[in-house]
Design an enzyme around this catalytic site. Structure first.
Site, PDB file in Angstrom:
ATOM      1  N   LYS A   1       1.262  -0.091  15.080  1.00 30.93           N
ATOM      2  CA  LYS A   1       2.680  -0.123  15.453  1.00 30.93           C
ATOM      3  C   LYS A   1       3.102  -1.315  16.315  1.00 30.93           C
ATOM      4  O   LYS A   1       4.295  -1.620  16.419  1.00 30.93           O
ATOM      5  CB  LYS A   1       3.038   1.172  16.215  1.00 30.93           C
ATOM      6  CG  LYS A   1       3.091   2.380  15.312  1.00 30.93           C
ATOM      7  CD  LYS A   1       4.353   2.376  14.456  1.00 30.93           C
ATOM      8  CE  LYS A   1       4.302   3.305  13.290  1.00 30.93           C
ATOM      9  NZ  LYS A   1       4.028   2.679  12.000  1.00 30.93           N
TER      10      LYS A   1
ATOM     11  N   TYR B   1      -9.293   5.156   7.712  1.00 32.32           N
ATOM     12  CA  TYR B   1      -9.446   5.508   9.125  1.00 32.32           C
ATOM     13  C   TYR B   1     -10.493   6.629   9.177  1.00 32.32           C
ATOM     14  O   TYR B   1     -10.287   7.683   8.573  1.00 32.32           O
ATOM     15  CB  TYR B   1      -8.141   6.044   9.711  1.00 32.32           C
ATOM     16  CG  TYR B   1      -7.030   5.018   9.869  1.00 32.32           C
ATOM     17  CD1 TYR B   1      -6.209   4.661   8.805  1.00 32.32           C
ATOM     18  CD2 TYR B   1      -6.783   4.427  11.109  1.00 32.32           C
ATOM     19  CE1 TYR B   1      -5.173   3.736   8.967  1.00 32.32           C
ATOM     20  CE2 TYR B   1      -5.755   3.496  11.282  1.00 32.32           C
ATOM     21  CZ  TYR B   1      -4.958   3.152  10.209  1.00 32.32           C
ATOM     22  OH  TYR B   1      -3.940   2.239  10.371  1.00 32.32           O
TER      23      TYR B   1
ATOM     24  N   TYR C   1       4.036   6.609   9.962  1.00 34.86           N
ATOM     25  CA  TYR C   1       3.183   5.468   9.604  1.00 34.86           C
ATOM     26  C   TYR C   1       3.984   4.386   8.873  1.00 34.86           C
ATOM     27  O   TYR C   1       3.812   3.195   9.132  1.00 34.86           O
ATOM     28  CB  TYR C   1       1.993   5.939   8.751  1.00 34.86           C
ATOM     29  CG  TYR C   1       0.899   4.894   8.661  1.00 34.86           C
ATOM     30  CD1 TYR C   1      -0.113   4.829   9.624  1.00 34.86           C
ATOM     31  CD2 TYR C   1       0.877   3.954   7.626  1.00 34.86           C
ATOM     32  CE1 TYR C   1      -1.104   3.859   9.566  1.00 34.86           C
ATOM     33  CE2 TYR C   1      -0.110   2.980   7.560  1.00 34.86           C
ATOM     34  CZ  TYR C   1      -1.103   2.942   8.533  1.00 34.86           C
ATOM     35  OH  TYR C   1      -2.079   1.967   8.465  1.00 34.86           O
TER      36      TYR C   1
ATOM     37  N   PRO D   1      -3.915   0.258  18.865  1.00 33.50           N
ATOM     38  CA  PRO D   1      -3.673  -0.213  17.496  1.00 33.50           C
ATOM     39  C   PRO D   1      -3.828   0.857  16.407  1.00 33.50           C
ATOM     40  O   PRO D   1      -3.534   0.572  15.241  1.00 33.50           O
ATOM     41  CB  PRO D   1      -4.706  -1.334  17.306  1.00 33.50           C
ATOM     42  CG  PRO D   1      -5.747  -1.096  18.340  1.00 33.50           C
ATOM     43  CD  PRO D   1      -5.094  -0.387  19.476  1.00 33.50           C
TER      44      PRO D   1
ATOM     45  N   HIS E   1       0.849  -1.201   0.000  1.00 28.98           N
ATOM     46  CA  HIS E   1       0.000   0.000   0.000  1.00 28.98           C
ATOM     47  C   HIS E   1       0.880   1.245   0.000  1.00 28.98           C
ATOM     48  O   HIS E   1       1.763   1.384   0.836  1.00 28.98           O
ATOM     49  CB  HIS E   1      -0.901   0.019   1.233  1.00 28.98           C
ATOM     50  CG  HIS E   1      -2.077  -0.892   1.118  1.00 28.98           C
ATOM     51  ND1 HIS E   1      -3.198  -0.770   1.885  1.00 28.98           N
ATOM     52  CD2 HIS E   1      -2.305  -1.934   0.292  1.00 28.98           C
ATOM     53  CE1 HIS E   1      -4.074  -1.713   1.547  1.00 28.98           C
ATOM     54  NE2 HIS E   1      -3.544  -2.437   0.587  1.00 28.98           N
TER      55      HIS E   1
HETATM   56  P1  RFL Z   1       2.258 -11.956  21.695  1.00 30.56           P
HETATM   57  O1  RFL Z   1       1.772 -12.019  20.293  1.00 30.56           O
HETATM   58  O2  RFL Z   1       1.249 -11.623  22.754  1.00 30.56           O
HETATM   59  O3  RFL Z   1       2.935 -13.341  22.027  1.00 30.56           O
HETATM   60  C1  RFL Z   1       3.311 -13.720  23.334  1.00 30.56           C
HETATM   61  C2  RFL Z   1       3.333 -15.222  23.447  1.00 30.56           C
HETATM   62  O4  RFL Z   1       3.763 -15.603  24.749  1.00 30.56           O
HETATM   63  C3  RFL Z   1       2.947 -16.637  25.239  1.00 30.56           C
HETATM   64  N1  RFL Z   1       2.969 -16.627  26.718  1.00 30.56           N
HETATM   65  C4  RFL Z   1       3.647 -17.521  27.466  1.00 30.56           C
HETATM   66  N2  RFL Z   1       4.429 -18.557  27.123  1.00 30.56           N
HETATM   67  C5  RFL Z   1       5.003 -19.281  28.133  1.00 30.56           C
HETATM   68  N3  RFL Z   1       4.781 -19.011  29.453  1.00 30.56           N
HETATM   69  C6  RFL Z   1       4.013 -17.967  29.830  1.00 30.56           C
HETATM   70  N4  RFL Z   1       3.804 -17.708  31.132  1.00 30.56           N
HETATM   71  C7  RFL Z   1       3.406 -17.175  28.812  1.00 30.56           C
HETATM   72  N5  RFL Z   1       2.590 -16.090  28.821  1.00 30.56           N
HETATM   73  C8  RFL Z   1       2.340 -15.774  27.546  1.00 30.56           C
HETATM   74  C9  RFL Z   1       1.575 -16.325  24.665  1.00 30.56           C
HETATM   75  O5  RFL Z   1       0.746 -17.469  24.612  1.00 30.56           O
HETATM   76  C10 RFL Z   1       1.953 -15.829  23.267  1.00 30.56           C
HETATM   77  O6  RFL Z   1       1.990 -16.868  22.322  1.00 30.56           O
HETATM   78  O7  RFL Z   1       3.464 -10.920  21.869  1.00 30.56           O
HETATM   79  P2  RFL Z   1       4.626 -10.505  20.822  1.00 30.56           P
HETATM   80  O8  RFL Z   1       5.250 -11.739  20.226  1.00 30.56           O
HETATM   81  O9  RFL Z   1       5.465  -9.512  21.520  1.00 30.56           O
HETATM   82  O10 RFL Z   1       3.865  -9.798  19.593  1.00 30.56           O
HETATM   83  C11 RFL Z   1       3.229  -8.562  19.753  1.00 30.56           C
HETATM   84  C12 RFL Z   1       2.035  -8.442  18.792  1.00 30.56           C
HETATM   85  O11 RFL Z   1       1.218  -9.589  18.936  1.00 30.56           O
HETATM   86  C13 RFL Z   1       1.206  -7.177  19.047  1.00 30.56           C
HETATM   87  O12 RFL Z   1       2.039  -6.080  19.296  1.00 30.56           O
HETATM   88  C14 RFL Z   1       0.299  -6.807  17.852  1.00 30.56           C
HETATM   89  O13 RFL Z   1      -0.656  -7.788  17.613  1.00 30.56           O
HETATM   90  C15 RFL Z   1      -0.404  -5.459  18.100  1.00 30.56           C
HETATM   91  N6  RFL Z   1      -1.358  -5.103  17.043  1.00 30.56           N
HETATM   92  C16 RFL Z   1      -0.934  -4.537  15.846  1.00 30.56           C
HETATM   93  N7  RFL Z   1       0.377  -4.355  15.612  1.00 30.56           N
HETATM   94  C17 RFL Z   1       0.806  -3.851  14.415  1.00 30.56           C
HETATM   95  O14 RFL Z   1       2.013  -3.687  14.228  1.00 30.56           O
HETATM   96  N8  RFL Z   1      -0.051  -3.526  13.392  1.00 30.56           N
HETATM   97  C18 RFL Z   1      -1.394  -3.698  13.534  1.00 30.56           C
HETATM   98  O15 RFL Z   1      -2.121  -3.452  12.580  1.00 30.56           O
HETATM   99  C19 RFL Z   1      -1.885  -4.181  14.811  1.00 30.56           C
HETATM  100  N9  RFL Z   1      -3.188  -4.367  15.000  1.00 30.56           N
HETATM  101  C20 RFL Z   1      -2.727  -5.300  17.219  1.00 30.56           C
HETATM  102  C21 RFL Z   1      -3.631  -4.910  16.171  1.00 30.56           C
HETATM  103  C22 RFL Z   1      -3.234  -5.877  18.384  1.00 30.56           C
HETATM  104  C23 RFL Z   1      -4.583  -6.041  18.538  1.00 30.56           C
HETATM  105  N10 RFL Z   1      -5.026  -6.651  19.763  1.00 30.56           N
HETATM  106  C24 RFL Z   1      -6.006  -7.637  19.847  1.00 30.56           C
HETATM  107  C25 RFL Z   1      -4.277  -6.440  20.977  1.00 30.56           C
HETATM  108  C26 RFL Z   1      -4.988  -5.075  16.310  1.00 30.56           C
HETATM  109  C27 RFL Z   1      -5.477  -5.612  17.505  1.00 30.56           C
HETATM  110  C28 RFL Z   1      -6.977  -5.718  17.617  1.00 30.56           C
HETATM  111  C1  PHB Z   2      -5.730  -4.519  11.056  1.00 29.50           C
HETATM  112  O1  PHB Z   2      -5.835  -4.792   9.843  1.00 29.50           O
HETATM  113  O2  PHB Z   2      -6.006  -5.355  11.940  1.00 29.50           O
HETATM  114  C2  PHB Z   2      -5.299  -3.168  11.461  1.00 29.50           C
HETATM  115  C3  PHB Z   2      -4.862  -2.266  10.489  1.00 29.50           C
HETATM  116  C4  PHB Z   2      -4.462  -0.989  10.856  1.00 29.50           C
HETATM  117  C5  PHB Z   2      -4.488  -0.637  12.183  1.00 29.50           C
HETATM  118  C6  PHB Z   2      -4.882  -1.540  13.159  1.00 29.50           C
HETATM  119  C7  PHB Z   2      -5.284  -2.810  12.797  1.00 29.50           C
HETATM  120  O3  PHB Z   2      -4.101   0.622  12.523  1.00 29.50           O
END
Ligand code: RFL
Ligand code: PHB
Length: 392
Positions: free
Chosen positions: A299, A203, A387, A295, A74
Site C-alpha cells: 500500500k 504470500y 488489495y 509492505p 494480475h
Molecule cells: P520516498 O520514495 O522515500 O522519496 C522521498 C525523497 O525525498 C528525498 N529526501 C530529501 N530531499 C531533499 N532534502 C531532504 N532533506 C530530503 N530527505 C529526503 C529522498 O532522497 C527521496 O528521494 O517517498 P515517497 O515519494 O513518499 O514514496 C513512498 C514510497 O517510496 C513507499 O511508500 C513505497 O516504496 C513503500 N513500499 C511499497 N509500496 C507499495 O505501494 N507497494 C509495494 O509493493 C511496496 N513494497 C515498499 C515495498 C517499501 C519497501 N521499503 C524498502 C521501505 C517494499 C519495500 C521493501
Molecule cells: C514487491 O514486489 O516488492 C512487493 C509486492 C507485494 C508486497 C510487497 C512488496 O506486498
C-alpha cells in the site's frame, strides 16, 4: 540567489515527481529539491504492485505509457499456508478490478522522463534544505547547491521527502501528533533475474515465518522472507536465502523456484506510522513523509499517489479557481484513506507473520483467519476490495 515560484516540492521520489507533473499540467509552477542524485533515487528497489487508481493517475500525468505496455496485470493473488495454496480472485471479488505489477523504479524513471520532457526543474544534490515561515502565506525554502546558498519564496511547500526527510521534522512538536507501531521483525528481500515462481504473487504463512514471491517482469523476480530485526544481510548467502524461501513455500512452489545470483539484497524494518494532521499552514506532508505502512498489503506507494491526487485537486482549486478555502480539505481527505490502508496493512501483517509472543493461541487464530478468508465469499471480498485499492 533568490527567486519565487508557486510551489516548492521537497523530494524527488514518486510523490514529489508525480505532484510536479500534475501541477505542470495544471499550469502551476513548481521546483523540486532532491538531496540525492537521480541515479541514487533510481537505485532504491521498493514497491512492485500498483492499484488501478494509481495507474489511472499515472496516465493522467502523461507518464503511463510504458506501464501500460510492460506492466503485468494480475487478477488474483495466492495465499499459502498449511502446505496448500489458495487463490483469491481479486477481479471477481472486487467487481472487476485488477492490480498491475510494475516496479517503483520504473514508475520513478517514467516520471523523471516526463518531467525533463516538460522542461521542469529538479535540483538534485540540494543540501541543507530548510523551510521557513510556513505558518504565514509567504513561506520560503533555503538550500545549498554546488557551494552556493539559494532562497526560494513560494505560496506552498509540499513535503514529499519520505520518512527520514526534514519536512515533518520542521513542524513544532506541539502542532503534530504521531501514532506508531513497530513490528518485531523485518523483511529480507532479494531481487534476481529468474522467472517468477508462479503467474501471480504468493504470500506464505509458515511456522518459520512469512515469505513472499513477487516479480518485476516475466524474467525478474522479487522475493522476501521474514527475518529477525537484528539480522545482517552478510549472514545470508544466496543459497541460504533460497533454501529458507523454499522451506516456507508449498511443495509445488518450492519445486518451481528457479534460483540465480541476487542483484540486490536488503533488510527492511516493518512499521505502521501516521503523523496528523498532514497540513501545517502552507506546508503539506505527502506520502512516506506523513505515513508508513508495513509492505505486506503493498500500500505504501499507492497511498503516496492518493495523497498526491488530493493535494493536486486542492492546489488546482487554490491557484486556478482562486478558492482560498481549498487548502483546508487536504489533510482530512488524505487521512481518511490513509487510516484504512494502515488498518489493512496491519491486518495482513498480523495474519501472515510469525510473532514472537503469539503462542499456540495466536497461531491457531491465524490459521482460523486464513481458513475463513479462503472459504468465505464475504471475507474474500473484503480482502479483494482493499488489495485492489479503496476508491479515491
Ligand atoms: P520516498 O520514495 O522515500 O522519496 C522521498 C525523497 O525525498 C528525498 N529526501 C530529501 N530531499 C531533499 N532534502 C531532504 N532533506 C530530503 N530527505 C529526503 C529522498 O532522497 C527521496 O528521494 O517517498 P515517497 O515519494 O513518499 O514514496 C513512498 C514510497 O517510496 C513507499 O511508500 C513505497 O516504496 C513503500 N513500499 C511499497 N509500496 C507499495 O505501494 N507497494 C509495494 O509493493 C511496496 N513494497 C515498499 C515495498 C517499501 C519497501 N521499503 C524498502 C521501505 C517494499 C519495500 C521493501
Ligand atoms: C514487491 O514486489 O516488492 C512487493 C509486492 C507485494 C508486497 C510487497 C512488496 O506486498
Amino acid at each position: 540567489m533568490s527567486r519565487r515560484v508557486q510551489v516548492v516540492i521537497i523530494g524527488a521520489g514518486p510523490s514529489g515527481l508525480l505532484l510536479g507533473q500534475l501541477l505542470h499540467l495544471s499550469g502551476i509552477e513548481a521546483v523540486i529539491l532532491e538531496r540525492q542524485t537521480a541515479d541514487y533515487v533510481l537505485g532504491r528497489i521498493r514497491a512492485g504492485v500498483l492499484e488501478q487508481g494509481t495507474v489511472d493517475v499515472l496516465n493522467r500525468a502523461g507518464a503511463g505509457a510504458r506501464c501500460a505496455a510492460e506492466g503485468l496485470v494480475h487478477s488474483g493473488v495466492e495465499l499459502a499456508f498449511d502446505g496448500r495454496r489458495h487463490r483469491i480472485d481479486l477481479e471477481r471479488l472486487s467487481g472487476g478490478k485488477t492490480v498491475t505489477v510494475y516496479g517503483q523504479t520504473e514508475v520513478t524513471r517514467d516520471l523523471m522522463q516526463a518531467r525533463s520532457a516538460a522542461g521542469c526543474e529538479t535540483v538534485y544534490q540540494a543540501d541543507d534544505v530548510a523551510m521557513h515561515d510556513f505558518d504565514s502565506d509567504m513561506p520560503r525554502v533555503t538550500y545549498t547547491h554546488a557551494g552556493q546558498t539559494h532562497e526560494i519564496s513560494c505560496d506552498v511547500i509540499a513535503g514529499c521527502d519520505g520518512f527520514h526527510g526534514i519536512s515533518r521534522a520542521s513542524v513544532p512538536e506541539r502542532s503534530i501528533t504521531t501514532v506508531e507501531r513497530v513490528y518485531p521483525f523485518g523483511w529480507l528481500g532479494v531481487l534476481a533475474d529468474v522467472p517468477p515462481v508462479s503467474e501471480e504473487l504468493i504470500y506464505a504463512n509458515h511456522p518459520d515465518g512469512f515469505a513472499l514471491c513477487s516479480m518485476r517482469s516475466r524474467s525478474r523476480s522479487r522475493f522476501y522472507i521474514q527475518c529477525e530485526l537484528d539480522e545482517k544481510v552478510e549472514n545470508w548467502s544466496d543459497n541460504r536465502f533460497y533454501d529458507e524461501l523454499r522451506n516456507r513455500l508449498d511443495t509445488r512452489a518450492a519445486e518451481a523456484l528457479v534460483t540465480g545470483p541476487s542483484l540486490e539484497k536488503s533488510i527492511a524494518p516493518l512499521r505502521s506510522f501516521v503523523a496528523e494532521p498532514m497540513r501545517f499552514g502552507r506546508l503539506f506532508l505527502v506520502g512516506d513523509a506523513a505515513h508508513i505502512v508495513p509492505p505486506t498489503g503493498a500500500k505504501g506507494l499507492n497511498l503516496a499517489v492518493s495523497d498526491v491526487h488530493y493535494l493536486h485537486e486542492c492546489l488546482n482549486a487554490f491557484f486556478n479557481d482562486r478558492d482560498g478555502a481549498a487548502l483546508e480539505d487536504y489533510s482530512r481527505r488524505a487521512l481518511a484513506r490513509v487510516w484504512k490502508a494502515v488498518r489493512f496493512s496491519w491486518w495482513m501483517t498480523s495474519m501472515m507473520h510469525r510473532f514472537p509472543d503469539n503462542g499456540a493461541f495466536g497461531q491457531r487464530i491465524q490459521e482460523a483467519e486464513l481458513d475463513y478468508l479462503t472459504g468465505s465469499e464475504a471475507a474474500g471480498r473484503s480482502l479483494a476490495e482493499n488489495y485492489v485499492g479503496l476508491p479515491f
